[in-house]
Design a protein around this motif. Structure first.
Motif, PDB file in Angstrom:
ATOM      1  N   SER A 103      -6.461 -25.329  37.626  1.00 28.79           N
ATOM      2  CA  SER A 103      -5.024 -25.389  37.381  1.00 28.79           C
ATOM      3  C   SER A 103      -4.577 -26.807  37.085  1.00 28.79           C
ATOM      4  O   SER A 103      -3.711 -27.040  36.228  1.00 28.79           O
ATOM      5  CB  SER A 103      -4.257 -24.820  38.581  1.00 28.79           C
ATOM      6  N   LYS A 104      -5.149 -27.789  37.782  1.00 28.53           N
ATOM      7  CA  LYS A 104      -4.770 -29.185  37.560  1.00 28.53           C
ATOM      8  C   LYS A 104      -5.222 -29.669  36.177  1.00 28.53           C
ATOM      9  O   LYS A 104      -4.475 -30.370  35.485  1.00 28.53           O
ATOM     10  CB  LYS A 104      -5.369 -30.080  38.649  1.00 28.53           C
ATOM     11  N   TRP A 156      -3.060 -27.988  33.510  1.00 30.97           N
ATOM     12  CA  TRP A 156      -1.701 -28.518  33.452  1.00 30.97           C
ATOM     13  C   TRP A 156      -1.662 -29.908  32.823  1.00 30.97           C
ATOM     14  O   TRP A 156      -0.687 -30.271  32.163  1.00 30.97           O
ATOM     15  CB  TRP A 156      -1.081 -28.535  34.844  1.00 30.97           C
ATOM     16  N   ASN A 183      -1.483 -26.635  47.365  1.00 26.89           N
ATOM     17  CA  ASN A 183      -0.643 -25.846  46.461  1.00 26.89           C
ATOM     18  C   ASN A 183       0.138 -24.835  47.291  1.00 26.89           C
ATOM     19  O   ASN A 183      -0.014 -24.746  48.513  1.00 26.89           O
ATOM     20  CB  ASN A 183      -1.485 -25.164  45.374  1.00 26.89           C
ATOM     21  N   ARG A 187       5.728 -25.450  33.804  1.00 29.96           N
ATOM     22  CA  ARG A 187       4.761 -25.421  34.914  1.00 29.96           C
ATOM     23  C   ARG A 187       4.981 -24.211  35.810  1.00 29.96           C
ATOM     24  O   ARG A 187       4.021 -23.542  36.212  1.00 29.96           O
ATOM     25  CB  ARG A 187       4.877 -26.705  35.730  1.00 29.96           C
ATOM     26  N   GLY A 246       2.487 -21.155  36.277  1.00 27.26           N
ATOM     27  CA  GLY A 246       2.003 -20.872  37.626  1.00 27.26           C
ATOM     28  C   GLY A 246       2.212 -19.418  38.021  1.00 27.26           C
ATOM     29  O   GLY A 246       1.327 -18.783  38.611  1.00 27.26           O
ATOM     30  N   ALA A 297      -0.328 -17.308  36.092  1.00 28.18           N
ATOM     31  CA  ALA A 297      -1.694 -17.549  36.585  1.00 28.18           C
ATOM     32  C   ALA A 297      -1.911 -16.893  37.947  1.00 28.18           C
ATOM     33  O   ALA A 297      -2.959 -16.276  38.186  1.00 28.18           O
ATOM     34  CB  ALA A 297      -1.955 -19.051  36.666  1.00 28.18           C
ATOM     35  N   TYR A 298      -0.931 -17.016  38.838  1.00 27.04           N
ATOM     36  CA  TYR A 298      -1.063 -16.405  40.165  1.00 27.04           C
ATOM     37  C   TYR A 298      -1.065 -14.884  40.063  1.00 27.04           C
ATOM     38  O   TYR A 298      -1.764 -14.200  40.826  1.00 27.04           O
ATOM     39  CB  TYR A 298       0.064 -16.892  41.074  1.00 27.04           C
TER      40      TYR A 298
END
Length: 265
Positions: free
Chosen positions: A6-7, A10, A165, A242, A246, A249-250
């Motif tokens: 994820s980092k 992003w 997170n 973002r 997020g 993605a989650y």
């Protein structure tokens, strides 16, 4: 692995970095004589920056998130307050030992107000260092200095400084406090971040009441140009992209049950 992926994703996806990378790609294409690719990359980079900094695009993306969980009437009794990290300038505080706030600092100001309003409530500060490369002090390490200065006794604080997170915020906070049935816990975080946070706490089995703060929109924004200063517009766009990325993605990874959680979820 999810945290690192994820980092990295992003880093490339945030609007400013994306525009810079497009320009660099265009320069490389130009070096090899690919003029058409250079023009396309330069035009796309300009479009990304202009949309992010000069339009109301960011505010329009943030507003639906901020409206999902309205702040409820103040409960008569509160057993605990959970505030999520993200409100401090970690690198500065690590170096200087203070409690410098960033644009999300409302989270901790509101937590201090709630702690004074509910003097018997426990206060959980959940937030370690979520940076992949930059060094900084975790919010749970900084928060006691500010909250004590604002009149919140240290013995009321429960500090969770391992999380990187929101998923880990929920898991580790529940492990620390083991909430009991019938207790009322408030969750304090930025309004645009509340849908993902509420879904993750529900998934972890920690029942909390949404207490949104740090609103970035008035709710009256329309489509327009130069509706805010470019720096704030760029920041709003960055945060909005973002948060939506997020959420998706989650959801795709099964960590939440809906791409846009709400009170009915």
């Amino acid at each position: 692995m999810f945290f690192y992926l994820s980092k990295v994703f992003w880093f490339f996806a945030q609007p400013l970095n994306l525009a810079i990378l497009l320009l660099l790609a265009g320069l490389v294409a130009s070096f090899f004589g690919r003029r058409r690719l250079f023009r396309a990359a330069a035009l796309l980079a300009a479009l990304v920056l202009a949309t992010a900094a000069w339009t109301s695009f960011g505010a329009l993306m943030l507003n639906p998130l901020e409206e999902r969980f309205p702040r409820p009437p103040a409960p008569e009794k509160v057993d605990g307050i959970v505030v999520l990290g993200g409100g401090f300038e970690g690198a500065i505080n690590l170096a200087r030992g203070g409690y410098e706030l960033n644009s999300g600092g409302d989270r901790f100001v509101e937590t201090a107000i709630l702690a004074r309003r509910y003097p018997n409530a426990r206060v959980v500060v959940s937030g370690g260092s979520g940076a992949l490369m930059l060094e900084g002090e975790g919010d749970a390490d900084t928060a006691p200095r500010l909250l004590e200065a604002l009149g919140v006794s240290r013995d009321r604080l429960i500090l969770e400084n391992r999380s990187r997170n929101t998923y880990e915020n929920a898991l580790f906070s529940k492990e620390l406090v083991t909430p009991k049935p019938g207790e009322t816990w408030l969750l304090v975080t930025s309004a645009f971040h509340m849908p993902r946070s509420m879904a993750l706490f529900a998934k972890a089995g920690f029942a909390v009441v949404a207490w949104p703060v740090d609103y970035r929109t008035s709710g009256e924004e329309g489509i327009g140009l130069f509706t805010d200063n470019p720096a704030d517009s760029l920041q709003n766009t960055t945060m909005a992209v973002r948060e939506w990325v997020g959420l998706v993605a989650y959801w795709l990874s099964g960590r939440i049950d809906s791409p846009l959680p709400g009170p009915e979820s």
